[in-house]
Design an enzyme around this catalytic site. Structure first.
Site, mmCIF file in Angstrom:
data_model
loop_
_atom_site.group_PDB
_atom_site.id
_atom_site.type_symbol
_atom_site.label_atom_id
_atom_site.label_comp_id
_atom_site.label_asym_id
_atom_site.label_seq_id
_atom_site.Cartn_x
_atom_site.Cartn_y
_atom_site.Cartn_z
ATOM 1 N N SER A 6 -18.455 -32.009 31.803
ATOM 2 C CA SER A 6 -19.787 -31.520 32.157
ATOM 3 C C SER A 6 -20.363 -32.419 33.254
ATOM 4 O O SER A 6 -19.929 -33.546 33.421
ATOM 5 C CB SER A 6 -20.715 -31.545 30.943
ATOM 6 O OG SER A 6 -20.193 -30.761 29.902
ATOM 7 N N THR A 7 -21.379 -31.919 33.955
ATOM 8 C CA THR A 7 -21.827 -32.596 35.174
ATOM 9 C C THR A 7 -23.252 -32.174 35.517
ATOM 10 O O THR A 7 -23.714 -31.138 35.060
ATOM 11 C CB THR A 7 -20.905 -32.177 36.345
ATOM 12 O OG1 THR A 7 -19.548 -32.399 35.994
ATOM 13 C CG2 THR A 7 -21.198 -32.922 37.623
ATOM 14 N N VAL A 8 -23.937 -32.962 36.371
ATOM 15 C CA VAL A 8 -25.103 -32.438 37.080
ATOM 16 C C VAL A 8 -24.857 -32.566 38.578
ATOM 17 O O VAL A 8 -24.266 -33.525 39.045
ATOM 18 C CB VAL A 8 -26.435 -33.143 36.717
ATOM 19 C CG1 VAL A 8 -26.758 -32.970 35.254
ATOM 20 C CG2 VAL A 8 -26.439 -34.608 37.110
#
Length: 528
Positions: free
Chosen positions: A349-351
């Site tokens: 997951s990431t932003v």
């Protein structure tokens, strides 16, 4: 032309500056930094630091960072590789001797030295106007005074409940009252706030040296980790030259390996041999070609990509016309290519944050703790949730991505930037683990091949061909799903949103910026 009977959100337009993030408060913080006198880089760091508090499943100071910066939107683009390294004691032989043929996805061995804080300080030193002392204040306030849990974040928190219950210090720090918070709950993390204060005061040394580093290392070693204080103190960010390819008159730029941006460039090179406009944007043929390009690119990534400080990555050959053409000639519309199955180690997951300021400084910025809630290890006293990026290594001597002392793992996070004749045209990214190269390719081809605006390009239903199964969002029409099955695709429907895009388009002639933001996330684009 947007159909307002069917449309979701509208594009956002501004003359001075634009930001696009996965949380409204982060977007607002970035705008406030710009109005305070900061530039695009300052705004991105402040927004990212805040997201590390309020979107804890995706990012944080215990993670890594990559960025592409183009001052004034013209000329030289600078690439920053803020990925962390394996401990100096982490040899493949050690893991094999301890009967570990793969790095676990949780626990101390999954943790590499977090690279984010050093990357932020390096990028600010080179391009910023403000310092961490100022830019961390919104994050400190959110951690100490509390923040409201947003809906998408609550969804991810609930999905991570069992992982958090079984983690180290995660129940204490991330499960108030023993359960995942729901949308609207207020969360405080005072220990994390104190750690952010130490970094605001001392910069990168407040994280990589002294009490914070000592507590992280003590926590990891207590769990059997190989980390040392020297591993933390010695960490550095690499400044590099981006790699790119030409697609539909646009130069498309990515950070070089150990970043995986080359995967997206290979996809574009393969797709450039087909006229996508012969097929509707929502069609069996378009989905099939995208899947085949992805399978080719991901196979290349598995076979060829590792940390270039340790292995020779032949970028020129991989991005050559001949490489893509050799595969493209073999693609058939009525069946799948026969290719070896690829199983990437992790699906994180990431932003992603995009910012363009009034001087047209362009910042394409991404930060991640790998899997949702990372390693499920929170340092004993600091409140820092640590990434599990180390699970991206292989324990396979001779493999380009085999773990080694001080080595950086094959990454998944990729900020992107397109230019025309050296001038910035779009800063964009699509967060979401293994989907990122496919997501970037889809958004870009939606715009350049099909003429969709930046928001329409983001809104459209998606699919990811992953481990021999085509994962398709519920919005993909049944006729397309059945058509893909007829030509040999194994398909599955996924309920969870696939990826998360942010993008800003520059119109130099009009002097305007157009932003789009992911409806699958909580955030928005904002401009002034």
């Amino acid at each position: 032309m947007r159909n307002f009977h069917l449309a979701g959100r509208s594009t956002v337009h501004a003359q001075n500056a634009m930001v696009a993030t996965s949380h409204p408060l982060a977007a607002l913080t970035a705008i406030e930094v710009l109005k305070f006198g900061g530039n695009a880089v300052d705004a991105a760091v402040a927004a990212c630091a805040l997201l590390g508090v309020i979107e804890p499943q995706s990012t944080g100071i215990g993670g890594d960072c990559f960025a592409l910066i183009q001052p004034k939107g013209e000329g030289k683009i600078v690439s920053y590789n803020g990925s962390g390294r394996a401990p100096k004691a982490a040899t493949a032989e050690w893991y094999i001797a301890h009967k570990m043929r793969a790095i676990p996805t949780t626990g101390a061995h999954s943790v590499t030295v977090p690279g984010a804080i050093d990357a932020w300080e390096t990028i600010l030193r080179d391009h910023g106007k403000l310092g961490l002392d100022t830019l961390l204040q919104p994050a400190i306030k959110a951690a100490e005074e509390g923040y409201i849990v947003a809906p998408r974040i609550a969804f991810d928190w609930k999905n991570g409940l069992e992982k958090l219950r079984g983690g180290t210090n995660t129940p204490r720090y991330l499960l108030p009252n023993g359960n995942a918070p729901v949308a609207g709950d207020v969360i405080k993390q005072p220990e994390l706030g104190q750690t952010l204060r130490a970094i605001a005061k001392r910069g990168r040394d407040g994280f990589y040296k002294g009490a914070v580093a000592e507590d992280i290392v003590e926590t990891l070693r207590g769990l059997g980790g190989l980390h040392t204080l020297e591993d933390f103190a010695a960490h550095t960010t690499e400044t590099t030259v981006p790699i790119g390819t030409l697609y539909k008159g646009h130069d498309v730029w990515q950070c070089p390996p150990n970043g995986p941006g080359i995967t997206m460039l290979v996809m574009l090179n393969v797709l450039s041999h087909f006229d996508l406009t012969k097929y509707p944007p929502m069609s069996i043929e378009r989905f099939h070609l995208e899947a085949e390009a992805a399978r080719i690119a991901y196979l290349m990534r598995e076979q060829d990509i590792g940390d270039p400080a340790y292995v020779d990555v032949d970028i020129k050959r991989i991005l050559s016309k001949e490489f893509a053409e050799g595969y493209a000639k073999k693609i058939r519309m009525d069946r799948l290519l026969e290719l070896p199955k690829v199983s990437p180690p992790i699906n994180p997951s990431t932003v992603y944050i995009s910012v363009i300021d009034k001087d047209r400084n362009v910042c394409s910025f991404i930060n991640s703790i790998a899997h949702s809630f990372g390693s499920a290890v929170v340092s004993n006293k600091t409140g820092v949730l640590l990434q599990n990026r180390g699970a991206g290594f292989r324990v396979q001597p001779g493999h380009p991505n085999c773990i080694a002392p001080g080595k950086r793992p094959l990454h998944t996070i990729i900020p992107s930037l397109t230019t025309i004749n050296g001038r910035a045209k779009m800063s964009f990214g699509v967060m979401g683990g293994q989907y990122q190269p496919v997501g970037q390719t889809r958004v870009l081809t939606n715009m350049l091949d099909y003429g969709l605006d930046v928001q329409e390009a983001i809104d459209q239903p998606r699919g990811l061909h992953y481990e021999d199964v085509y994962q398709l969002e519920d919005g993909v029409p049944k006729a397309i799903v059945e058509g893909l099955q007829r030509i040999g695709h194994k398909t599955t429907s996924i309920v969870a949103p696939l990826g998360g895009a942010q993008a800003i388009w520059i119109d130099w002639d009009k002097g305007t910026l157009t932003g789009g933001s992911e409806p699958r996330k909580d955030g928005c684009a904002l401009g002034y």
